[in-house]
Design a protein around this motif. Structure first.
Motif, short mmCIF file in Angstrom:
data_model
loop_
_atom_site.label_atom_id
_atom_site.label_comp_id
_atom_site.label_asym_id
_atom_site.label_seq_id
_atom_site.Cartn_x
_atom_site.Cartn_y
_atom_site.Cartn_z
N THR A 60 41.26 -73.37 24.29
CA THR A 60 40.33 -74.45 23.95
C THR A 60 38.90 -73.92 23.93
OG1 THR A 60 41.78 -76.12 24.91
CG2 THR A 60 39.47 -76.72 24.60
N ARG A 61 38.14 -74.35 22.95
CA ARG A 61 36.73 -74.00 22.86
C ARG A 61 35.92 -75.28 22.66
NH1 ARG A 61 37.29 -69.70 24.96
NH2 ARG A 61 37.42 -67.66 23.95
N MET A 62 34.68 -75.22 23.13
CA MET A 62 33.77 -76.35 22.95
C MET A 62 32.91 -76.13 21.73
SD MET A 62 34.40 -78.41 25.42
CE MET A 62 33.01 -79.52 25.25
N LEU A 63 32.64 -77.20 21.01
CA LEU A 63 31.74 -77.14 19.86
C LEU A 63 30.79 -78.32 19.93
CD1 LEU A 63 30.93 -76.09 16.98
CD2 LEU A 63 32.58 -77.71 16.07
N GLU A 64 29.51 -78.04 19.74
CA GLU A 64 28.53 -79.12 19.68
C GLU A 64 28.07 -79.27 18.23
OE1 GLU A 64 24.72 -78.41 21.42
OE2 GLU A 64 24.22 -80.53 21.54
N VAL A 65 28.14 -80.48 17.73
CA VAL A 65 27.58 -80.79 16.41
C VAL A 65 26.36 -81.65 16.66
CG1 VAL A 65 27.96 -81.83 14.16
CG2 VAL A 65 29.85 -80.69 15.33
N ALA A 66 25.22 -81.08 16.35
CA ALA A 66 23.98 -81.81 16.64
C ALA A 66 22.94 -81.44 15.59
CB ALA A 66 23.47 -81.43 18.03
N PRO A 67 22.23 -82.44 15.13
CA PRO A 67 21.14 -82.13 14.20
C PRO A 67 20.09 -81.32 14.92
CG PRO A 67 21.08 -84.45 14.83
CD PRO A 67 22.30 -83.88 15.44
N ARG A 68 19.80 -80.21 14.38
CA ARG A 68 18.85 -79.31 15.03
C ARG A 68 17.94 -78.81 13.92
NH1 ARG A 68 20.55 -73.64 17.65
NH2 ARG A 68 18.73 -73.24 18.89
N ALA A 69 16.94 -79.58 13.68
CA ALA A 69 16.10 -79.29 12.52
C ALA A 69 15.36 -77.97 12.69
CB ALA A 69 15.10 -80.42 12.32
N ARG A 70 15.48 -77.11 11.71
CA ARG A 70 14.76 -75.84 11.70
C ARG A 70 13.66 -75.94 10.66
NH1 ARG A 70 16.17 -73.47 16.22
NH2 ARG A 70 17.32 -71.58 15.77
N ARG A 71 12.48 -75.57 11.05
CA ARG A 71 11.33 -75.67 10.16
C ARG A 71 11.15 -74.35 9.42
NH1 ARG A 71 6.16 -77.80 11.34
NH2 ARG A 71 6.56 -79.43 9.83
N VAL A 72 11.06 -74.45 8.12
CA VAL A 72 10.90 -73.27 7.28
C VAL A 72 9.62 -73.41 6.49
CG1 VAL A 72 11.88 -71.93 5.39
CG2 VAL A 72 13.39 -72.94 7.11
N LEU A 73 8.78 -72.38 6.55
CA LEU A 73 7.53 -72.35 5.82
C LEU A 73 7.73 -71.54 4.54
CD1 LEU A 73 4.49 -72.71 5.44
CD2 LEU A 73 4.12 -70.78 6.98
N TYR A 74 7.50 -72.17 3.40
CA TYR A 74 7.69 -71.53 2.10
C TYR A 74 6.32 -71.39 1.45
CZ TYR A 74 9.36 -71.11 -2.80
OH TYR A 74 9.60 -70.72 -4.10
N PHE A 125 4.57 -69.43 14.91
CA PHE A 125 5.83 -69.41 15.63
C PHE A 125 6.42 -70.80 15.82
CE2 PHE A 125 5.77 -65.03 17.91
CZ PHE A 125 5.36 -64.43 16.73
N GLN A 126 5.75 -71.81 15.31
CA GLN A 126 6.36 -73.14 15.31
C GLN A 126 7.49 -73.21 14.29
OE1 GLN A 126 3.48 -76.24 14.68
NE2 GLN A 126 2.03 -75.32 16.10
N TYR A 127 7.45 -72.32 13.33
CA TYR A 127 8.48 -72.32 12.30
C TYR A 127 9.65 -71.42 12.73
CZ TYR A 127 4.62 -74.29 9.69
OH TYR A 127 3.58 -75.09 9.28
N HIS A 128 10.79 -71.63 12.11
CA HIS A 128 11.97 -70.83 12.40
C HIS A 128 12.27 -69.84 11.26
CE1 HIS A 128 12.47 -74.53 14.78
NE2 HIS A 128 12.99 -73.73 15.68
N GLY A 129 11.70 -70.09 10.10
CA GLY A 129 11.92 -69.20 8.98
C GLY A 129 10.73 -69.21 8.05
N ILE A 130 10.57 -68.12 7.30
CA ILE A 130 9.49 -68.01 6.32
C ILE A 130 10.10 -67.57 5.01
CG2 ILE A 130 7.36 -66.79 5.69
CD1 ILE A 130 6.84 -66.34 8.64
N ILE A 131 9.66 -68.22 3.93
CA ILE A 131 10.04 -67.79 2.57
C ILE A 131 8.75 -67.38 1.87
CG2 ILE A 131 11.11 -68.43 0.39
CD1 ILE A 131 12.58 -70.66 1.85
#
Lengths: 722, 263
Positions: A290-304, A362-368
């Motif tokens: 058995t494994r645990m899985l969490e499904v949760a909205p986890r908004a990641r901010r991306v700067l483009y 660093f408030q963002y999680h990704g950069i495009i």
């Protein structure tokens, strides 16, 4: 070690000199023998000369042996539950009792003081073999050996003799190096069959601990087995069957496979993976996990950041419009001195343009970065982006364009080292609006980022029927750590289209096109391939980005390990303050994590587990581990400690051999116990004495000398020279 | 003495005249067919794509088959010069002409159509236009005036979107603020009514900026009714056409383009 009364070079010189004299003497004077006959005589005479030199040299062997009665031999017996398994009708632990009591082993008491130990969680001294039960649910072989080694500091430990099936439920990555450093040989006796073909079990299932709604759920299952076949795996969620898969088993003993599963609703879920047992399966304890899985909205901010209005910008925004897990914030240069912002959280966000400090970026999680020249950024900003990826763990995606990638001068920028390819120089026109079809590489086909369908075989068809891209830009050669996931066929030759590489804690991706918008415009409006591609790409891009408060949970034996990393707004480790955690589920506890010496901002705690089952952890900085609304971090795991011991019943000969080889010992099969005494007593560990064994007075050597001379005499008679 | 022509001669003459008239009609090149260009892969991000369509409108007793060519090619040439000078859009300087009866249209996410009061789209064209707009395409229609032409326009639009309403574009819509802040609601006239001292045509007295939105609130179809931006672009270099109106027309056009490339 070989020894002698006089140096080897002198012996060699004497032999060579004598041989030369013999050869010259036979050839110089007239002789009735033919050259072949003289050669034979010369060979016999040289052989005799060499033998005489050896005898005069008086070689002998120097051997270190334990001084009888001054050293200890530790006999360590595996007392875990796997030793209760029966091979050929007899319990393994019972077989071990017989072997330990046999003369081969008990006779070692002539040279050693024997101490008997049992191990499961740890090593414990026992007075006799009747204390062995084979009931414990752990086999900490490596750590038990380390424990014994540490005891040797207070007594002369000459060797360790281990009786075990070699399965280790708590392996330590640095154990072999540590054991080797003690220079005490560990001899291992392998117990049990090396293959148990009737047992098929689940060794491991890897699941991401958390996913956002709308993500693709893939699990990596590893099965242990005794040969080729077919295993039927069922997956249940809260008792409800959600998937059935048939996994072909290879010819080896371990097979791994991917399972595509429907994503549950938001919340925590227990996913149980089970094997349908065969009629001959002798070990049902490893048939479910058995494994645990969490499904949760986890908004990641991306700067483009985009340097010019273009269709890829528009359709990328449209693709992410309905994805709650990605917040796309865009900064678009619409004219030489005007920027247009979209997706901002307030009027002040990005008002001054691209961020110039860590706290903001660093408030963002990704950069495009799109079609915008590297020269549009200051050195400080470029270094910030590099730190963003390397330290913060953020993701960087570079898109093609007439001012992007190579043509944008990025190959010669301060960020060049972070990029996954050696970009062409800016002077070269690497960007062209020509249409090419896209295809996945072998790595791309295995990557969950590029999955467009869970239907068997459907993925390939969906990729093959995608419309051509609107443009392509050369990427240059891949760097050593880079992986190519997509390619295009340009004039018949495959060229890299999507390449990624890890960089520090994060990753960088180069996508050599700005023309995926044609997928959206050329396919029916119901078709979601364009949207799926971009959503999964950006989720993958931001998956490694760490938050200011990170919580890792794991189990080791029956202990729950918590590790928290706390950072400030500029993502520097925050060494001050407290971290508290609340555990619920099978184990209920509240604990304050302790700072780790030498690791600023890291806090850890160990909590004894009350038993198997689901465990939920909430943690955060502060007195209660929970803020007024939400904890800083949450995690869940399903502990099944007893199961580990029963994952595989086959003897782990490779593991036992590795321990012996690393420590200068030897692996034995039970029928080789008669060789134990010789191997164990010949050691340089503990208190030893040197024995000199002469080899020059062996009767065989004298007999050989006589034989050589007799042969020469017979040949001379035959050839009538005597 | 002059002899009267015979009946046979008169008959032959009438036939010859009729043939001459018919041949003169057919020799005039059919503009609906001639200038449609083959699909090209333009070396620019943005291509001004003008929609060529058939019409059922009659002018001067004849079918006005070249309505879609109104202001071509100067309108787009002048407009694109402004786009290239005022923005970062990589715009092709020449533009392109296409029809809605080909999937080529999906390679041009921005379309322009003029004189749509007389446009006629068959079922296939209407379906394709609907699909085009819902996938993310944008259409700007321009230069049609009065209630009669509105009825003609809507008659065709109802085939494209039977159940989507046409709304007035509010002042706050991002389309009016994406590049320029367009607070002026000035009627942009064609040059012909201007010469007549007015800004309206037929009974199109008041200008209306209207649109059709998708389910997410994106403006897909920008309707410039009772105004003629194409003429303002076309006559950008004519002294008699007021510069402020040309400038305003540029601003609206650039805003529509910028909106289409960002939403």
């Amino acid at each position: 070690m070989l020894a002698a009364n006089w140096p080897i070079p002198l012996a060699v010189a004497a032999a060579l000199g004598g041989a030369l004299l013999i050869v010259v003497g036979l050839w110089r004077r007239a002789h009735p023998l033919s050259p072949v006959q003289r050669g034979a005589i010369a060979a016999l005479q040289v052989a005799m000369l060499v033998l005489v030199v050896i005898l005069l040299w008086q070689p002998s062997l120097s051997i270190d042996r334990v001084t009888p009665g001054t050293n200890t031999l530790a006999i360590l017996v595996d007392d875990s539950a796997s030793m209760g398994f029966s091979d050929h009708g007899k319990r393994r632990i019972d077989q071990v009792r017989e072997w330990v009591e046999s003369s081969e082993v008990s006779g070692l008491s002539d040279h050693f003081t024997i101490e008997l130990f049992r191990f499961s969680d740890d090593a414990q001294a026992v007075s006799d073999l009747s204390e062995l039960r084979a009931e414990d649910d752990a086999s900490a072989l490596q750590s038990s050996l380390q424990q014994l080694m540490r005891r040797s500091a207070s007594n002369a430990l000459g060797a360790v003799l281990v009786f075990s099936d070699g399965q280790d439920t708590a392996p330590i990555s640095s154990a072999l190096a540590d054991l080797s450093s003690w220079q005490i040989p560990v001899h291992t006796v392998g117990i049990g069959r090396e293959q148990v073909p009737e047992d098929v079990g689940i060794a491991d299932v890897q699941l991401p601990p958390s996913l956002s709604p709308g993500s693709q759920l893939r699990a990596r299952i590893t099965l242990v087995h005794g040969g080729a076949g077919l295993a039927r795996v069922t997956v249940s969620q809260s008792g409800q069957l959600i998937a059935v898969e048939e996994v072909p088993l290879g010819a080896g003993s371990r097979t791994s496979a991917w399972l595509d599963l429907p994503l549950p609703d938001t919340g925590y879920h227990e996913l149980t993976f089970a094997l349908e047992p065969s009629a001959t399966d002798s070990n049902l304890a490893n048939n479910a996990l058995t494994r645990m899985l969490e499904v949760a909205p986890r908004a990641r901010r991306v700067l483009y950041v985009e340097g010019e209005p273009r269709w890829e910008y528009k359709f990328l925004r449209r693709a992410l419009r309905d994805d709650p897990s990605i917040e796309l914030v865009t900064l678009l240069r619409v004219s030489p001195n005007k920027y247009y912002r979209q997706g901002i959280s307030d009027a002040a966000e990005l008002e001054a343009g691209f961020p110039t400090d860590r706290e903001t970026l660093f408030q963002y999680h990704g950069i495009i970065i799109g079609s915008i020249e590297a020269a549009s950024f200051t050195d400080n900003q470029l270094n910030l982006i590099s730190d963003f990826v390397a330290e913060r763990g953020g993701g960087l995606l570079m898109l093609a364009g007439r001012s992007g990638l190579g043509q944008g001068g990025w190959g010669n920028s301060l960020l060049a080292g972070a990029l996954p390819t050696e970009l062409p120089p800016a002077q070269r026109e690497s960007f062209a609006r020509q249409r090419w079809p896209v295809q996945r590489t072998a790595e791309g086909e295995q990557s969950s980022v590029l999955r467009l369908s869970n239907a068997p075989g459907g993925d390939s068809t969906l990729w093959q029927t995608l419309p051509e891209l609107a443009d392509y830009q050369e990427l240059g050669a891949l760097k050593p750590a880079a992986t190519q996931l997509l390619s295009v066929k340009v004039n018949g030759a495959a060229q890299p289209l999507m390449v990624r590489q890890p960089y520090g804690r994060g990753r960088t991706i180069a996508l050599a096109t700005s023309g995926t918008w044609r997928w959206q415009m050329s396919l029916p409006v119901e078709d979601q391939r364009h949207e799926t591609f971009w959503r999964q790409l950006l989720r993958s891009l931001t998956s490694e980005a760490r938050d200011a408060f990170e919580l890792d949970v794991s189990t080791e034996g029956s202990t729950l390990n918590l590790r928290a990393e706390v950072r400030d707004a500029s993502f520097q480790p925050r060494a001050t303050g407290t971290v508290n955690a609340t555990i619920s589920g099978t184990t209920v506890s509240q604990v304050t994590l302790s700072p780790v010496v030498g690791e600023a901002g890291v806090f850890t705690a160990q909590i004894p587990l009350a038993g198997d089952g689901a465990h939920f952890v909430e943690a955060g900085p502060g007195p209660t581990g929970k803020s007024s609304d939400e904890p800083a971090a949450r995690a869940a795991l399903f502990h099944a400690g007893k199961r580990l011991e029963r994952v595989s019943l086959a003897q782990n000969r490779a593991g036992l051999t590795a321990i012996s080889n690393a420590t200068g010992g030897r692996y034995f099969m039970p029928n080789e116990l008669s060789e134990l005494s010789q191997a164990i007593t010949s050691t340089s560990a503990g208190i030893t004495e040197t024995q000199i064994l002469p080899v020059w007075d062996a009767p065989l050597l004298l007999l050989l000398l006589v034989l050589l001379k007799t042969t020469e005499w017979l040949l001379r008679r035959r050839w009538t020279v005597i | 003495m002059t002899q009267k022509p015979s009946a046979t001669t008169l008959l032959y003459s009438a036939i010859a005249l009729l043939c001459a008239l018919l041949s003169s009609q057919s020799s005039r090149a059919d503009p609906d067919a001639a200038p449609i260009q083959p699909p090209v892969t333009a070396d620019a991000e943005f291509v001004f794509a003008r929609v060529a369509f058939t019409t059922n409108q009659m002018r001067g007793g004849r079918r006005a088959s070249s309505l879609w060519r109104t202001d071509y090619p100067d309108a787009e040439h002048h407009f694109l010069s402004g786009v290239r000078r005022l923005t970062r859009v990589d715009a092709d300087p020449d533009g392109h002409i296409l029809t809605l009866n080909s999937d080529e249209v999906f390679d041009y996410p921005w379309l322009y159509a003029v004189e749509v009061g007389g446009w006629h789209l068959d079922i296939d064209e209407a379906r394709r236009l609907r699909e085009y707009l819902l996938r993310g395409g944008f259409l700007m229609v321009d230069d049609f005036h009065g209630s009669l032409e509105w009825a003609g326009f809507m008659s065709t639009l109802s085939r494209v979107f039977p159940d989507r309403p046409v709304k007035d574009i509010p002042d706050s819509d991002p389309a009016f603020h994406v590049f320029y802040d367009l607070d002026q609601r000035t009627q942009i006239p064609g040059i012909m009514p201007l010469r007549g001292g007015r800004t309206w045509e037929r009974d199109g007295f008041e200008p209306h900026w209207r649109g059709v939105y998708d389910d997410d609130g994106r403006l897909m179809l920008a309707i410039n009714f009772n105004m003629d931006m194409g003429d303002a672009w076309e006559h950008a270099d004519w002294p008699e056409y007021p510069e402020p109106l040309t400038a305003l027309a540029y601003r609206f056009g650039i805003n529509y383009l910028m909106y289409a490339m960002t939403h």
